[in-house]
Design an enzyme around this catalytic site. Structure first.
Site, mmCIF file in Angstrom:
data_model
loop_
_atom_site.group_PDB
_atom_site.id
_atom_site.type_symbol
_atom_site.label_atom_id
_atom_site.label_comp_id
_atom_site.label_asym_id
_atom_site.label_seq_id
_atom_site.Cartn_x
_atom_site.Cartn_y
_atom_site.Cartn_z
ATOM 1 N N ASP A 34 0.846 -1.198 0.000
ATOM 2 C CA ASP A 34 0.000 0.000 0.000
ATOM 3 C C ASP A 34 0.878 1.244 0.000
ATOM 4 O OD1 ASP A 34 -1.890 -1.856 0.345
ATOM 5 O OD2 ASP A 34 -2.678 -1.095 2.244
ATOM 6 N N PHE A 37 2.230 1.925 -3.362
ATOM 7 C CA PHE A 37 1.139 2.420 -4.203
ATOM 8 C C PHE A 37 0.916 3.908 -3.923
ATOM 9 C CE2 PHE A 37 -3.214 3.357 -5.351
ATOM 10 C CZ PHE A 37 -3.382 2.677 -6.560
ATOM 11 N N ASP A 38 0.860 4.249 -2.631
ATOM 12 C CA ASP A 38 0.632 5.653 -2.260
ATOM 13 C C ASP A 38 1.746 6.566 -2.764
ATOM 14 O OD1 ASP A 38 -1.697 5.005 -1.074
ATOM 15 O OD2 ASP A 38 -0.908 4.957 0.974
ATOM 16 N N LEU A 84 -37.473 -5.787 -13.564
ATOM 17 C CA LEU A 84 -37.719 -7.220 -13.730
ATOM 18 C C LEU A 84 -39.077 -7.571 -13.160
ATOM 19 C CD1 LEU A 84 -34.303 -8.563 -12.422
ATOM 20 C CD2 LEU A 84 -35.140 -8.765 -14.747
ATOM 21 N N GLU A 113 -28.323 -15.587 -11.246
ATOM 22 C CA GLU A 113 -27.442 -14.582 -10.635
ATOM 23 C C GLU A 113 -28.001 -14.128 -9.301
ATOM 24 O OE1 GLU A 113 -27.168 -11.279 -13.297
ATOM 25 O OE2 GLU A 113 -26.527 -12.541 -14.961
ATOM 26 N N LYS A 115 -29.408 -11.256 -6.856
ATOM 27 C CA LYS A 115 -30.096 -9.978 -7.038
ATOM 28 C C LYS A 115 -29.558 -9.036 -5.965
ATOM 29 C CE LYS A 115 -34.647 -8.003 -7.949
ATOM 30 N NZ LYS A 115 -34.355 -6.726 -7.363
ATOM 31 N N ASP A 117 -28.903 -5.962 -3.676
ATOM 32 C CA ASP A 117 -29.828 -4.964 -3.139
ATOM 33 C C ASP A 117 -29.105 -3.626 -3.022
ATOM 34 O OD1 ASP A 117 -32.104 -3.892 -2.165
ATOM 35 O OD2 ASP A 117 -31.970 -4.793 -0.177
ATOM 36 N N ARG A 136 -30.471 4.828 -12.592
ATOM 37 C CA ARG A 136 -31.651 4.313 -13.281
ATOM 38 C C ARG A 136 -32.679 5.411 -13.536
ATOM 39 N NH1 ARG A 136 -36.623 1.992 -12.243
ATOM 40 N NH2 ARG A 136 -37.148 0.454 -13.810
ATOM 41 N N TYR A 224 -23.404 -6.754 -14.187
ATOM 42 C CA TYR A 224 -24.119 -7.951 -14.627
ATOM 43 C C TYR A 224 -24.790 -7.856 -15.992
ATOM 44 C CZ TYR A 224 -27.737 -5.213 -12.227
ATOM 45 O OH TYR A 224 -28.545 -4.212 -11.798
ATOM 46 N N LYS A 291 -32.042 -15.514 -16.013
ATOM 47 C CA LYS A 291 -32.100 -14.925 -17.354
ATOM 48 C C LYS A 291 -31.903 -16.012 -18.399
ATOM 49 C CE LYS A 291 -29.953 -10.746 -15.541
ATOM 50 N NZ LYS A 291 -28.727 -9.957 -15.354
ATOM 51 N N LYS A 315 -37.729 -13.376 -5.364
ATOM 52 C CA LYS A 315 -37.354 -12.582 -4.185
ATOM 53 C C LYS A 315 -37.471 -13.429 -2.926
ATOM 54 C CE LYS A 315 -38.546 -8.181 -4.368
ATOM 55 N NZ LYS A 315 -37.980 -6.846 -4.159
ATOM 56 N N CYS A 408 -31.858 9.124 33.678
ATOM 57 C CA CYS A 408 -30.766 8.319 33.131
ATOM 58 C C CYS A 408 -30.607 7.058 33.990
ATOM 59 C CB CYS A 408 -29.469 9.124 33.130
ATOM 60 S SG CYS A 408 -28.049 8.137 32.644
ATOM 61 N N CYS A 411 -27.012 7.387 35.876
ATOM 62 C CA CYS A 411 -26.621 8.414 36.842
ATOM 63 C C CYS A 411 -27.825 9.184 37.391
ATOM 64 C CB CYS A 411 -25.601 9.376 36.225
ATOM 65 S SG CYS A 411 -26.320 10.464 34.984
ATOM 66 N N CYS A 426 -28.837 12.104 28.053
ATOM 67 C CA CYS A 426 -28.498 12.391 29.438
ATOM 68 C C CYS A 426 -27.524 13.566 29.382
ATOM 69 C CB CYS A 426 -27.830 11.185 30.087
ATOM 70 S SG CYS A 426 -27.026 11.638 31.641
ATOM 71 N N CYS A 432 -21.504 11.163 34.072
ATOM 72 C CA CYS A 432 -22.298 9.948 33.837
ATOM 73 C C CYS A 432 -21.333 8.838 33.387
ATOM 74 C CB CYS A 432 -23.349 10.239 32.768
ATOM 75 S SG CYS A 432 -24.329 8.817 32.319
HETATM 76 S S1 IVH Z 1 -30.973 -7.478 -14.706
HETATM 77 C C1 IVH Z 1 -33.728 -5.963 -17.972
HETATM 78 N N1 IVH Z 1 -29.564 -8.619 -12.829
HETATM 79 O O1 IVH Z 1 -32.929 -5.339 -9.822
HETATM 80 C C2 IVH Z 1 -33.050 -6.587 -16.827
HETATM 81 N N2 IVH Z 1 -30.877 -6.747 -12.232
HETATM 82 O O2 IVH Z 1 -35.879 -5.282 -10.307
HETATM 83 C C3 IVH Z 1 -32.404 -5.613 -15.976
HETATM 84 N N3 IVH Z 1 -30.675 -6.081 -9.885
HETATM 85 O O3 IVH Z 1 -33.103 -2.422 -11.750
HETATM 86 C C4 IVH Z 1 -31.940 -6.038 -14.684
HETATM 87 N N4 IVH Z 1 -29.247 -7.619 -9.308
HETATM 88 O O4 IVH Z 1 -31.169 -2.666 -10.109
HETATM 89 C C5 IVH Z 1 -30.425 -7.642 -13.123
HETATM 90 N N5 IVH Z 1 -28.223 -9.724 -11.279
HETATM 91 C C6 IVH Z 1 -29.076 -8.738 -11.575
HETATM 92 C C7 IVH Z 1 -29.514 -7.812 -10.610
HETATM 93 C C8 IVH Z 1 -30.426 -6.817 -10.979
HETATM 94 C C9 IVH Z 1 -29.941 -6.579 -8.895
HETATM 95 C C10 IVH Z 1 -31.605 -4.922 -9.746
HETATM 96 C C11 IVH Z 1 -31.443 -3.868 -10.788
HETATM 97 C C12 IVH Z 1 -32.762 -3.754 -11.471
HETATM 98 C C13 IVH Z 1 -33.683 -4.355 -10.469
HETATM 99 C C14 IVH Z 1 -34.881 -4.970 -11.192
#
Ligand code: IVH
Length: 668
Positions: A34, A37-38, A84, A113, A115, A117, A136, A224, A291, A315, A408, A411, A426, A432
């Site tokens: 590191d 690198f710095d 989706l 894949e 999903k 969050d 988006r 993705y 997919k 989900k 509190c 105290c 407090c 305290c």
């Molecule tokens: S594909 C047309 N793949 O989920 C297909 N989306 O509910 C586009 N997301 O807006 C999405 N993981 O923000 C895809 N492996 C994944 C994902 C993913 C999370 C989110 C993404 C999308 C939302 C759709």
């Protein structure tokens, strides 16, 4: 250096830094330290300052942020960002798969894949250079957050290999759990309201107008989806693998983050696997995405108005259980903030046993209309601590409503709640016990006085025994007192005392941060120290002078004034001054001249100071920091784990080799 040389040097440094960044963040296999690198990054920064005309928007120096945005520009997506269709039912996944099979009537491969969050992002690359990153938005139009996305270390700024000349890659930006916890810990220490969950925090961070904030928050990203490849590959899975060759961090197939299968059994197996494993991931996912792999088949299936027919999200149901509320207890934090905690009948939830849940504040208790002995619904989402989301009122047997405490619990001081604030406090800051102990722990922490060897338990014992009453007490501890403690040997006692002594050299800004004034975090302390120069000036500053300082608003100004109005705090400040802590900002030019004309090289790791602190001390005492040992070097400050080659060069050149302790003696 002339302009031509500078341009070449900048290009070379950019290439080298991008390469090492990729090795570190994407491949997880760094080849240089590191520190090295710095050093390279600093050289580039220096050259860019001298020759700004050669600074590229994709320079690795942009990773640290600094550029400000006034307002994010709205831009139209080149390919609409669809959502989706999703379901919570495995049966519906089977129906979907059947529909696809019927309508295509060919052999079909699926890609499963995670999903993620987080927040969706589309990143455009032209000629291998990152040129735009768009959120988006409403799917048609999003916001241009390019500068912020450039700070995310796992997003390449410059591609390698045989990349297409103009394409877009999409993915999800998120905040890893560890980073989220750290951020909230810092906020708690500064007395600021905590963030609710990683998703919202990532989203808020990405829209910060200050890219430095984004850089510091360490967002992460998985990519993705590729757009505009013109059938360079036959399918989605192959495109993602290809993107890895161009330098992208893609979901690793070896960890089953992405997987190809040709059967519904394969899909179900993936769902079941992640339903179990998702709690062990270092970030949040809220489901999995399936997919159709072949681009050709995707085209045949097409889209509905909102989403593609060739993909579906499964989900996860949220982790929720019902259990008994046995009691509500109250915790007093370092800043005096009172947090109500629900004590629950232990219950299994998302792979762990849950006994406690956060109730946040009085409003939350009121809103839930909690009664003792209620059956409550507990949920574990992105938050580290589970929360109560509801009460099963039909099962209520008790009439005892829970009322927020007025005194509190530590105290017995009457609690206060300022207007517009959700939290009770407090106000007994200086006596305290948990507040004082918390202040001591904060004072010695790494970013403040960096005094090693004193854990929270030891502070507890020292305080309970009456050996320290506040932070100034640390400076009066004796060797014998320490040796008397359980689990404290001679070596650790000595180290601790050495650390306490060395802390007198720590800069004013860090002392100020260490005092733990509410809302005075690291950055604010720096600004205040810089603006007022010394403790007396800060103590006397009036409200207008305080808010005149960059980044200091009313809230901070009031808090600072409040701190200096308290006689107990003023007495503490006097004691600390007498002890000899740094109470003024030492300008580098004004420091002692003991090292004047000397070049010192720092190598290895140290016990009392960090390497950066030693360098700061060298400069403060008029010395120069050398990057490698040469005939110009006067001293080599040798720490542990130093490379033997350096030591040998130093010996051969007759450089004086000194230890950390000898260095401290030299400057004090
Ligand atoms: S594909 C047309 N793949 O989920 C297909 N989306 O509910 C586009 N997301 O807006 C999405 N993981 O923000 C895809 N492996 C994944 C994902 C993913 C999370 C989110 C993404 C999308 C939302 C759709």
């Amino acid at each position: 250096m002339n302009a031509i040389q500078a341009k070449a040097e900048i290009e070379q440094l950019m290439k080298v830094l991008n390469h090492h960044n990729h090795l570190y963040y994407v491949q997880n296999s760094p080849e240089i330290s590191d520190y090295d690198f710095d050093q390279l990054l600093k050289s580039l920064e220096k050259l860019e300052k001298e020759f700004p005309e050669f600074t590229s928007v994709n320079s690795p120096t942009k990773r640290v942020g600094g550029d400000l945005t006034k307002k994010f520009q709205a831009v139209t997506h080149r390919y609409p960002m669809l959502s989706l269709s999703n379901t919570y039912s495995e049966e519906e996944i089977m129906d979907w798969e059947n529909r696809i099979k019927k309508s295509i009537n060919e052999e079909i491969e699926y890609v499963c894949e995670l999903k993620y969050d987080g927040v969706a992002i589309g990143i455009r690359y032209e000629n291998g250079q990152l040129t735009a990153a768009v959120t988006r938005g409403d799917g048609e139009k999003g916001e241009l957050v390019t500068t912020n996305v450039r700070t995310i270390r796992t997003v390449p700024l410059q591609l390698q290999g045989d990349f297409p000349l103009d394409f877009e890659i999409r993915g999800e930006i998120f905040m890893p759990h560890e980073q989220f916890a750290l951020l909230n810990q810092e906020r708690e220490e500064a007395g600021e309201a905590l963030y609710a969950n990683p998703r919202n925090t990532a989203s808020g961070t990405l829209k910060s107008l200050d890219s430095k904030v984004v850089s510091e928050r360490k967002l992460d990203c998985y990519l993705y989806g590729l757009y505009g490849l013109n059938d360079l590959q036959t399918g989605h899975f192959e495109s993602v693998l290809k993107a890895k060759e161009w330098g992208f961090r893609i979901p690793p197939p070896e960890n089953r983050f992405i997987e190809k299968t040709n059967s519904i059994q394969g899909i179900m197996d993936f769902i079941h696997f992640w339903n179990e494993e998702r709690n062990n991931l270092p970030f949040d996912i809220d489901g999995i995405v399936i997919k159709v792999n072949s681009y050709d088949q995707q085209r045949k299936l097409g889209f509905t108005a909102k989403s593609p027919r060739w993909a579906i999200a499964y989900k996860f149901k949220t982790n929720q259980v019902e259990t008994l509320l046995e009691a509500v207890t109250y915790q007093v934090g370092r800043t005096g903030a009172i947090t109500p905690v629900a004590n629950l009948k232990p219950v299994q939830l998302g792979g762990t046993t849950v006994k406690r849940a956060s109730l946040h504040n009085a409003d939350q208790i009121e809103k839930l209309d909690l009664h003792l002995g209620d059956l409550v619904q507990v949920e574990k989402g992105g938050e580290i601590i589970p929360k109560i989301v509801g009460v099963n009122v039909s099962q209520r047997t008790s009439l005892e409503r829970i009322h927020f405490i007025e005194m509190c619990p530590e105290c017995q001081t009457e609690l206060i709640r300022k207007e517009g604030e959700a939290q009770h406090y407090c106000p007994n800051e200086t006596a305290c016990p948990p507040q004082v102990k918390g202040k001591i722990a904060h004072f010695i922490s790494r970013k403040a006085m960096n005094i090693d060897g004193l854990g929270e338990e030891t502070i507890e014992v020292l305080f309970d025994k009456g050996l320290i009453k506040d932070i100034s007490g640390l400076y009066h501890l004796t060797f014998d007192q320490l040796l008397d403690l359980d689990r404290m040997g001679e070596k650790s006692a000595n180290n601790l005392l050495k650390g306490v002594e060395a802390s007198k050299q720590i800069s004013f800004e860090r002392v100020l941060f260490g005092l733990g004034i509410r809302f005075v975090g690291e950055t604010v302390a720096k600004k205040l120290a810089h603006a007022f120069g010394n403790m007396d000036a800060l103590k006397q500053a009036n409200f207008d002078e305080l808010i005149d300082v960059e980044e200091i608003g009313e809230k901070i100004a009031i808090s600072v004034q409040h701190y200096f109005q308290d006689s107990a705090n003023l007495a503490l400040i006097d004691r600390l001054k007498e002890i000899g802590l740094s109470f003024e900002t030492i300008k580098k030019e004004q420091a002692s001249a003991v090292l004047s004309g000397k070049v010192l090289v720092v190598s290895g790791t140290f016990e009392t100071f960090s390497r950066d602190e030693i360098k700061e001390l060298i400069e403060r005492n008029s010395g120069k920091v050398g990057s490698s040992v040469s005939s110009k070097t006067d001293f080599l400050i040798a720490g542990a784990n130093m490379g033997p080659a350096k030591l040998k060069t130093a010996t051969n050149l007759g450089v004086v080799i000194i230890s950390e302790d000898e260095f401290i003696k030299l400057i004090s």
